[in-house]
Design a protein around this motif. Structure first.
Motif, PDB file in Angstrom:
ATOM      1  N   ALA A 201      50.799  81.179 -48.096  1.00  0.00           N
ATOM      2  CA  ALA A 201      51.434  82.403 -47.600  1.00  0.00           C
ATOM      3  C   ALA A 201      52.833  82.105 -47.086  1.00  0.00           C
ATOM      4  O   ALA A 201      53.795  82.865 -47.343  1.00  0.00           O
ATOM      5  CB  ALA A 201      50.582  83.021 -46.491  1.00  0.00           C
ATOM      6  N   VAL A 202      52.990  80.986 -46.365  1.00  0.00           N
ATOM      7  CA  VAL A 202      54.309  80.592 -45.865  1.00  0.00           C
ATOM      8  C   VAL A 202      55.269  80.377 -47.031  1.00  0.00           C
ATOM      9  O   VAL A 202      56.442  80.797 -46.994  1.00  0.00           O
ATOM     10  CB  VAL A 202      54.201  79.314 -45.011  1.00  0.00           C
ATOM     11  N   SER A 203      54.780  79.708 -48.085  1.00  0.00           N
ATOM     12  CA  SER A 203      55.619  79.451 -49.252  1.00  0.00           C
ATOM     13  C   SER A 203      56.073  80.753 -49.900  1.00  0.00           C
ATOM     14  O   SER A 203      57.234  80.896 -50.330  1.00  0.00           O
ATOM     15  CB  SER A 203      54.841  78.609 -50.266  1.00  0.00           C
ATOM     16  N   GLY A 204      55.145  81.710 -49.981  1.00  0.00           N
ATOM     17  CA  GLY A 204      55.491  83.002 -50.575  1.00  0.00           C
ATOM     18  C   GLY A 204      56.555  83.723 -49.784  1.00  0.00           C
ATOM     19  O   GLY A 204      57.516  84.279 -50.366  1.00  0.00           O
ATOM     20  N   TYR A 205      56.383  83.718 -48.450  1.00  0.00           N
ATOM     21  CA  TYR A 205      57.393  84.376 -47.611  1.00  0.00           C
ATOM     22  C   TYR A 205      58.737  83.666 -47.712  1.00  0.00           C
ATOM     23  O   TYR A 205      59.813  84.307 -47.722  1.00  0.00           O
ATOM     24  CB  TYR A 205      56.929  84.418 -46.160  1.00  0.00           C
ATOM     25  N   ALA A 206      58.721  82.329 -47.778  1.00  0.00           N
ATOM     26  CA  ALA A 206      59.975  81.566 -47.868  1.00  0.00           C
ATOM     27  C   ALA A 206      60.696  81.879 -49.168  1.00  0.00           C
ATOM     28  O   ALA A 206      61.941  82.019 -49.209  1.00  0.00           O
ATOM     29  CB  ALA A 206      59.677  80.070 -47.765  1.00  0.00           C
ATOM     30  N   GLU A 207      59.933  81.988 -50.263  1.00  0.00           N
ATOM     31  CA  GLU A 207      60.544  82.318 -51.545  1.00  0.00           C
ATOM     32  C   GLU A 207      61.161  83.716 -51.518  1.00  0.00           C
ATOM     33  O   GLU A 207      62.266  83.951 -52.034  1.00  0.00           O
ATOM     34  CB  GLU A 207      59.501  82.238 -52.650  1.00  0.00           C
ATOM     35  N   LEU A 208      60.447  84.638 -50.878  1.00  0.00           N
ATOM     36  CA  LEU A 208      60.958  86.007 -50.773  1.00  0.00           C
ATOM     37  C   LEU A 208      62.247  86.048 -49.953  1.00  0.00           C
ATOM     38  O   LEU A 208      63.220  86.722 -50.310  1.00  0.00           O
ATOM     39  CB  LEU A 208      59.893  86.903 -50.145  1.00  0.00           C
ATOM     40  N   LEU A 209      62.273  85.271 -48.849  1.00  0.00           N
ATOM     41  CA  LEU A 209      63.484  85.225 -48.021  1.00  0.00           C
ATOM     42  C   LEU A 209      64.643  84.584 -48.772  1.00  0.00           C
ATOM     43  O   LEU A 209      65.806  84.985 -48.607  1.00  0.00           O
ATOM     44  CB  LEU A 209      63.188  84.447 -46.734  1.00  0.00           C
ATOM     45  N   THR A 210      64.353  83.586 -49.590  1.00  0.00           N
ATOM     46  CA  THR A 210      65.402  82.942 -50.374  1.00  0.00           C
ATOM     47  C   THR A 210      66.098  83.927 -51.296  1.00  0.00           C
ATOM     48  O   THR A 210      67.326  83.868 -51.502  1.00  0.00           O
ATOM     49  CB  THR A 210      64.793  81.789 -51.202  1.00  0.00           C
ATOM     50  N   GLN A 211      65.301  84.821 -51.845  1.00  0.00           N
ATOM     51  CA  GLN A 211      65.861  85.812 -52.760  1.00  0.00           C
ATOM     52  C   GLN A 211      66.674  86.878 -52.027  1.00  0.00           C
ATOM     53  O   GLN A 211      67.606  87.454 -52.593  1.00  0.00           O
ATOM     54  CB  GLN A 211      64.733  86.482 -53.550  1.00  0.00           C
ATOM     55  N   ARG A 212      66.336  87.143 -50.792  1.00  0.00           N
ATOM     56  CA  ARG A 212      66.967  88.244 -50.062  1.00  0.00           C
ATOM     57  C   ARG A 212      68.136  87.805 -49.186  1.00  0.00           C
ATOM     58  O   ARG A 212      68.992  88.618 -48.836  1.00  0.00           O
ATOM     59  CB  ARG A 212      65.937  88.953 -49.205  1.00  0.00           C
ATOM     60  N   LEU A 213      68.144  86.533 -48.768  1.00  0.00           N
ATOM     61  CA  LEU A 213      69.156  86.067 -47.826  1.00  0.00           C
ATOM     62  C   LEU A 213      70.297  85.363 -48.547  1.00  0.00           C
ATOM     63  O   LEU A 213      70.178  84.971 -49.722  1.00  0.00           O
ATOM     64  CB  LEU A 213      68.523  85.128 -46.800  1.00  0.00           C
ATOM     65  N   THR A 214      71.362  85.148 -47.792  1.00  0.00           N
ATOM     66  CA  THR A 214      72.527  84.435 -48.327  1.00  0.00           C
ATOM     67  C   THR A 214      73.018  83.454 -47.277  1.00  0.00           C
ATOM     68  O   THR A 214      72.654  83.532 -46.099  1.00  0.00           O
ATOM     69  CB  THR A 214      73.663  85.414 -48.674  1.00  0.00           C
ATOM     70  N   GLY A 215      73.863  82.538 -47.706  1.00  0.00           N
ATOM     71  CA  GLY A 215      74.503  81.622 -46.768  1.00  0.00           C
ATOM     72  C   GLY A 215      73.537  80.695 -46.067  1.00  0.00           C
ATOM     73  O   GLY A 215      72.578  80.175 -46.650  1.00  0.00           O
ATOM     74  N   ASP A 216      73.826  80.463 -44.773  1.00  0.00           N
ATOM     75  CA  ASP A 216      72.997  79.546 -43.981  1.00  0.00           C
ATOM     76  C   ASP A 216      71.551  80.008 -43.905  1.00  0.00           C
ATOM     77  O   ASP A 216      70.623  79.181 -43.901  1.00  0.00           O
ATOM     78  CB  ASP A 216      73.582  79.419 -42.568  1.00  0.00           C
TER      79      ASP A 216
END
Length: 231
Positions: A201-216
């Protein structure tokens, strides 16, 4: 010097040594040890049967867990006796072995145990396990014994009861360790399963955040995902 009617301590010494040899034999199962102890007692005491019973006070019965003797009149393993109709009920009420060599002539003729089972000869002692009464070991015959049981013979039955109790307690401890190991194995499997689900579940959320966030912020999300993947 001891008379022929009352064996002295030395006559029982070889049998006591055999009791210790049975106890120390690590190749024997609990059932084999109990049976050998009973057979040895029957030989030494010159009686027809020996058996060990576990007392269940709540149900008011004694469960036979070991028995030696060829006569069909005697209990088989798995059999039961009603507490109120046994000499063993008397045994567990006192601190010393109960010795009866000729029941009908020693005042036991109207006892429920004699009326039910017709035993003229009985010598029994209490077995204790983990500090509480577990049951009894008893040696019996339908016919009267040739003489009163000696102090040496009563001490022998106490020794058998003590060794039987020690062996039963050791087997209980072994079962407890096995149960603990099985429980630990189950808990470990459950823990690993739950942890794996959580990290997925953590991995899934991290992947989703990677797609939505930018920069640092995106970099932090990537690190989180990489850390989980490396586990």
């Amino acid at each position: 010097m001891a008379s022929e009617e009352s064996p002295d301590q030395s006559e029982g010494d070889p049998y006591r040594r055999k009791v210790y040899l049975i106890r120390e034999n690590q190749e024997l199962t609990l059932s084999e040890k109990l049976n050998r102890l009973l057979s040895l007692g029957c030989e030494y005491l010159d009686v027809e049967n020996g058996h060990i019973k576990r007392v269940d006070k709540e149900r008011g019965v004694h469960d036979v867990i070991a028995s030696t003797g060829d006569d069909d009149e005697f209990p088989e393993v798995g059999g039961q006796h009603t507490h109120a109709t046994t000499f063993c009920r008397r045994t567990i009420e006192q601190d010393s072995p109960l010795a009866i060599s000729h029941a009908s002539e020693q005042g036991w003729g109207d006892d429920p145990a004699y009326e039910t089972h017709g035993l003229e000869c009985y010598l029994g002692a209490t077995i204790s396990v983990e500090g509480t009464t577990y049951g009894t070991v008893c040696f019996v015959s339908q016919a009267p014994h040739a003489r009163d049981f000696s102090a040496s013979e009563r001490a022998f039955v106490e020794l058998v009861a003590g060794v039987a109790g020690t062996e039963i307690e050791a087997k209980r401890y072994e079962y407890k360790l096995a149960d603990r190991d099985r429980l630990n194995a189950v808990l470990n499997r459950v823990l690993r399963h739950n942890l794996r689900n959580t990290m997925n579940a953590v991995s899934g959320y991290a992947e989703l955040l990677t797609q939505r966030l930018t920069g640092d912020d995106q970099e932090l999300a990537n690190r989180t995902r990489s850390w989980q993947t490396g586990l």
